[in-house]
Design an enzyme around this catalytic site. Structure first.
Site, PDB file in Angstrom:
ATOM      1  N   LYS A  62      44.426  33.868  46.661  1.00  0.00           N
ATOM      2  CA  LYS A  62      44.496  35.168  47.430  1.00  0.00           C
ATOM      3  C   LYS A  62      43.300  36.072  46.958  1.00  0.00           C
ATOM      4  CE  LYS A  62      49.442  35.907  48.229  1.00  0.00           C
ATOM      5  NZ  LYS A  62      50.647  36.686  47.877  1.00  0.00           N
ATOM      6  N   LYS A 102      52.734  28.848  38.739  1.00  0.00           N
ATOM      7  CA  LYS A 102      52.042  29.293  39.803  1.00  0.00           C
ATOM      8  C   LYS A 102      51.366  28.279  40.596  1.00  0.00           C
ATOM      9  CE  LYS A 102      49.377  32.859  42.042  1.00  0.00           C
ATOM     10  NZ  LYS A 102      48.769  34.043  41.979  1.00  0.00           N
ATOM     11  N   GLU A 144      52.069  31.347  52.081  1.00  0.00           N
ATOM     12  CA  GLU A 144      53.223  32.501  51.740  1.00  0.00           C
ATOM     13  C   GLU A 144      54.350  32.412  52.967  1.00  0.00           C
ATOM     14  OE1 GLU A 144      52.512  35.968  49.452  1.00  0.00           O
ATOM     15  OE2 GLU A 144      53.948  37.008  50.551  1.00  0.00           O
ATOM     16  N   ARG A 182      56.276  31.285  48.144  1.00  0.00           N
ATOM     17  CA  ARG A 182      55.180  32.034  47.564  1.00  0.00           C
ATOM     18  C   ARG A 182      55.481  33.569  47.416  1.00  0.00           C
ATOM     19  NH1 ARG A 182      48.598  31.464  47.785  1.00  0.00           N
ATOM     20  NH2 ARG A 182      48.397  33.041  45.964  1.00  0.00           N
ATOM     21  N   HIS A 217      53.092  48.093  44.096  1.00  0.00           N
ATOM     22  CA  HIS A 217      52.056  48.572  45.013  1.00  0.00           C
ATOM     23  C   HIS A 217      52.462  50.015  45.570  1.00  0.00           C
ATOM     24  CE1 HIS A 217      50.952  44.019  46.200  1.00  0.00           C
ATOM     25  NE2 HIS A 217      50.507  44.378  44.988  1.00  0.00           N
TER      26      HIS A 217
HETATM   27  P1  NAD Z   1      40.639  44.433  36.041  1.00  0.00           P
HETATM   28  O1  NAD Z   1      39.934  43.610  36.845  1.00  0.00           O
HETATM   29  O2  NAD Z   1      40.463  45.802  36.416  1.00  0.00           O
HETATM   30  O3  NAD Z   1      40.470  44.463  34.598  1.00  0.00           O
HETATM   31  C1  NAD Z   1      40.879  45.204  33.584  1.00  0.00           C
HETATM   32  C2  NAD Z   1      39.690  45.753  32.728  1.00  0.00           C
HETATM   33  O4  NAD Z   1      39.575  44.966  31.675  1.00  0.00           O
HETATM   34  C3  NAD Z   1      38.601  46.301  33.441  1.00  0.00           C
HETATM   35  O5  NAD Z   1      38.209  47.597  32.908  1.00  0.00           O
HETATM   36  C4  NAD Z   1      37.679  45.129  33.072  1.00  0.00           C
HETATM   37  O6  NAD Z   1      36.341  45.562  33.063  1.00  0.00           O
HETATM   38  C5  NAD Z   1      38.030  44.813  31.542  1.00  0.00           C
HETATM   39  N1  NAD Z   1      37.783  43.565  31.101  1.00  0.00           N
HETATM   40  C6  NAD Z   1      37.933  42.622  31.816  1.00  0.00           C
HETATM   41  N2  NAD Z   1      37.903  41.360  30.975  1.00  0.00           N
HETATM   42  C7  NAD Z   1      37.511  41.963  29.625  1.00  0.00           C
HETATM   43  C8  NAD Z   1      37.397  41.239  28.480  1.00  0.00           C
HETATM   44  N3  NAD Z   1      37.433  40.106  28.435  1.00  0.00           N
HETATM   45  N4  NAD Z   1      37.276  42.318  27.415  1.00  0.00           N
HETATM   46  C9  NAD Z   1      37.246  43.546  27.709  1.00  0.00           C
HETATM   47  N5  NAD Z   1      37.630  44.093  28.675  1.00  0.00           N
HETATM   48  C10 NAD Z   1      37.841  43.232  29.946  1.00  0.00           C
HETATM   49  O7  NAD Z   1      42.132  44.456  36.196  1.00  0.00           O
HETATM   50  P2  NAD Z   1      43.382  43.123  36.009  1.00  0.00           P
HETATM   51  O8  NAD Z   1      44.484  43.584  35.588  1.00  0.00           O
HETATM   52  O9  NAD Z   1      42.720  41.812  35.624  1.00  0.00           O
HETATM   53  O10 NAD Z   1      43.534  42.694  37.519  1.00  0.00           O
HETATM   54  C11 NAD Z   1      44.271  43.623  38.395  1.00  0.00           C
HETATM   55  C12 NAD Z   1      43.938  43.315  39.952  1.00  0.00           C
HETATM   56  O11 NAD Z   1      44.331  41.952  40.171  1.00  0.00           O
HETATM   57  C13 NAD Z   1      44.642  44.074  40.945  1.00  0.00           C
HETATM   58  O12 NAD Z   1      43.635  44.614  41.915  1.00  0.00           O
HETATM   59  C14 NAD Z   1      45.590  43.250  41.718  1.00  0.00           C
HETATM   60  O13 NAD Z   1      45.867  43.420  42.865  1.00  0.00           O
HETATM   61  C15 NAD Z   1      44.751  41.778  41.591  1.00  0.00           C
HETATM   62  N6  NAD Z   1      45.761  40.716  41.335  1.00  0.00           N
HETATM   63  C16 NAD Z   1      45.601  39.689  42.321  1.00  0.00           C
HETATM   64  C17 NAD Z   1      46.440  38.726  42.414  1.00  0.00           C
HETATM   65  C18 NAD Z   1      46.083  37.516  43.214  1.00  0.00           C
HETATM   66  O14 NAD Z   1      47.014  36.779  43.298  1.00  0.00           O
HETATM   67  N7  NAD Z   1      44.986  37.377  43.991  1.00  0.00           N
HETATM   68  C19 NAD Z   1      47.562  38.557  41.614  1.00  0.00           C
HETATM   69  C20 NAD Z   1      47.772  39.430  40.796  1.00  0.00           C
HETATM   70  C21 NAD Z   1      46.946  40.555  40.658  1.00  0.00           C
HETATM   71  N1  GLY Z   2      50.230  37.211  43.085  1.00  0.00           N
HETATM   72  C1  GLY Z   2      50.959  36.764  44.175  1.00  0.00           C
HETATM   73  C2  GLY Z   2      50.415  35.427  44.636  1.00  0.00           C
HETATM   74  O1  GLY Z   2      49.410  34.871  44.458  1.00  0.00           O
HETATM   75  O2  GLY Z   2      51.065  35.152  45.768  1.00  0.00           O
END
Ligand code: NAD
Ligand code: GLY
Length: 358
Positions: free
Chosen positions: A141, A225, A235, A239, A250
């Site tokens: 995704k 997953k 989905e 899913r 959200h």
């Molecule tokens: P993020 O990508 O913003 O990372 C969080 C913070 O950690 C950022 O400030 C980043 O620079 C920092 N960071 C990253 N790696 C680091 C490290 N090793 N050491 C120190 N700092 C580090 O947030 P996240 O929580 O990783 O991801 C959230 C996003 O993921 C949302 O946009 C959400 O919608 C998306 N998401 C997508 C899916 C999917 O299936 N595609 C599933 C869940 C969440």
């Molecule tokens: N995080 C939800 C999905 O990957 O379907």
């Protein structure tokens, strides 16, 4: 190192999990790649950019680094264009490979850029947050946000490989660890009650990033997953269960403004609300609701929902991708370890929100 396989119609690929497995990153680059683009953000670039560039040098391909601004607010058209501008300016062709180095924001955005650039190029996920290692880097995704809704513009596009090295989590702020644990415990809630019990028993060690425990949590999350995605990539059914807590979550992210609450924090609080709704709609027992609330609190995520007002909550949740004909669908739990999707009357949800002070 342990390898979990994803076998989705859109792509079969390995998830490599293990301390030090980043060192073998070049092995995950397809041999016929003409060039590489390392897509990251300025924070992660400063921490790991140089090391990863050195490791990628072993693949023997020309490499450009695209370091985006940090933060959920930059999961946007502007950042996406920054990637396209850099690729086009350097003449990257259809055999280029993008390497997404960072958290879920970078992974989702780089994946979407890969899905769109010249109608689709390959990419490799190198997740560096716990949340990305247990969830967002797996399953294909990809998306950016729209001011009216989270992840509203995107595509399904599977990576070539996912390379998960838990060692990089040592630099992650504690708040981000808590946010990642929200998605870990979600997997127990929707699919594996024994894993939920295990998370309860080991929450202190998980928050402290104990090496053995965190590797086990990543591995079990990826197994759950990968199995779901292999069964239902687009989905059409099961899913959706991975979105437990996300309809409420959200709405928190969009309602408060992206970046106010971390995604995992919003999901954690959303799971508490969804547990309360599960009790009203499909009979989740009170003890399970209490355990879910206690575990969300124990991992360090907020459990008190922001007071947006029921009308605003419902308006925000109607934008959810599971909504059909203006009716909101919620992922709910009849019991721990099992999930179902239910259409729920607004009045029932409004009563829950009112009772929760939301
Ligand atoms: P993020 O990508 O913003 O990372 C969080 C913070 O950690 C950022 O400030 C980043 O620079 C920092 N960071 C990253 N790696 C680091 C490290 N090793 N050491 C120190 N700092 C580090 O947030 P996240 O929580 O990783 O991801 C959230 C996003 O993921 C949302 O946009 C959400 O919608 C998306 N998401 C997508 C899916 C999917 O299936 N595609 C599933 C869940 C969440
Ligand atoms: N995080 C939800 C999905 O990957 O379907």
């Amino acid at each position: 190192m342990h390898t979990v396989l994803v076998e989705a119609p859109g792509g079969h690929y390995p998830i490599h999990i293990g301390s030090g497995c980043l060192d073998a990153l070049a092995d995950s680059i397809p041999a016929d790649a003409t060039s590489l683009a390392l897509v990251t953000n300025v924070t992660v670039d400063a921490l790991y950019g140089e090391r990863v560039r050195d490791l990628l040098a072993a693949a023997g391909k020309p490499l450009v680094t695209i370091a985006l601004p940090d933060g959920e607010a930059h999961k946007s058209w502007d950042s996406l264009n920054q990637v396209f501008d850099a690729l086009l300016a350097r003449g990257h062709d259809r055999k280029t490979v993008l390497v997404a180095l960072g958290g879920g924001v970078v992974g989702d955005l780089a994946g979407f850029a890969a899905a769109c650039y010249q109608r689709g190029v390959r990419f490799v996920q190198v997740p560096t947050t716990l949340l990305a290692q247990v969830d967002s880097s797996v399953g294909g995704k990809t998306a950016i946000n729209h001011p009216r809704g989270k992840n509203m513009i995107g595509a399904f596009h599977q990576p070539q490989a996912v390379v998960i090295d838990p060692d990089v989590l040592q630099t992650l702020p504690a708040r981000e660890v808590s946010a990642g644990l929200a998605e870990v415990i979600k997997h127990g809630m929707i699919a594996d009650a024994a894993f939920f019990d295990w998370c309860e028993a080991h929450v202190t060690g998980l928050r402290a990033l104990d090496a053995a425990l965190i590797s086990q949590a990543i591995r079990r999350s990826c197994e759950i997953k990968a199995a779901v995605v292999s069964q239902d990539e687009r989905e059409a059914g099961v899913r959706a269960h991975l979105n437990f807590g996300h309809t409420f979550g959200h709405a928190i992210e969009a309602g408060l403004g992206y970046g106010q609450w971390l995604h995992g924090e919003a999901v954690g609080c959303g799971m508490v609300l969804a547990a309360g709704l599960s009790a009203r709609v499909c009979g989740l027992d009170a003890a399970a609701v209490a355990r879910i609330q206690a575990l969300v609190q124990a991992i360090g995520c907020p459990t008190r929902a922001p007071a947006l007002g029921a009308g605003r909550w419902l308006e925000l949740m109607r934008v959810d991708k599971k909504s059909r004909g203006g009716k909101i669908h919620y992922v709910l739990l009849p019991r721990l370890g099992a999930a179902q999707v239910h259409e729920v009357e607004d009045a029932v949800v409004a009563a829950l929100l009112l009772q929760s002070g939301a």
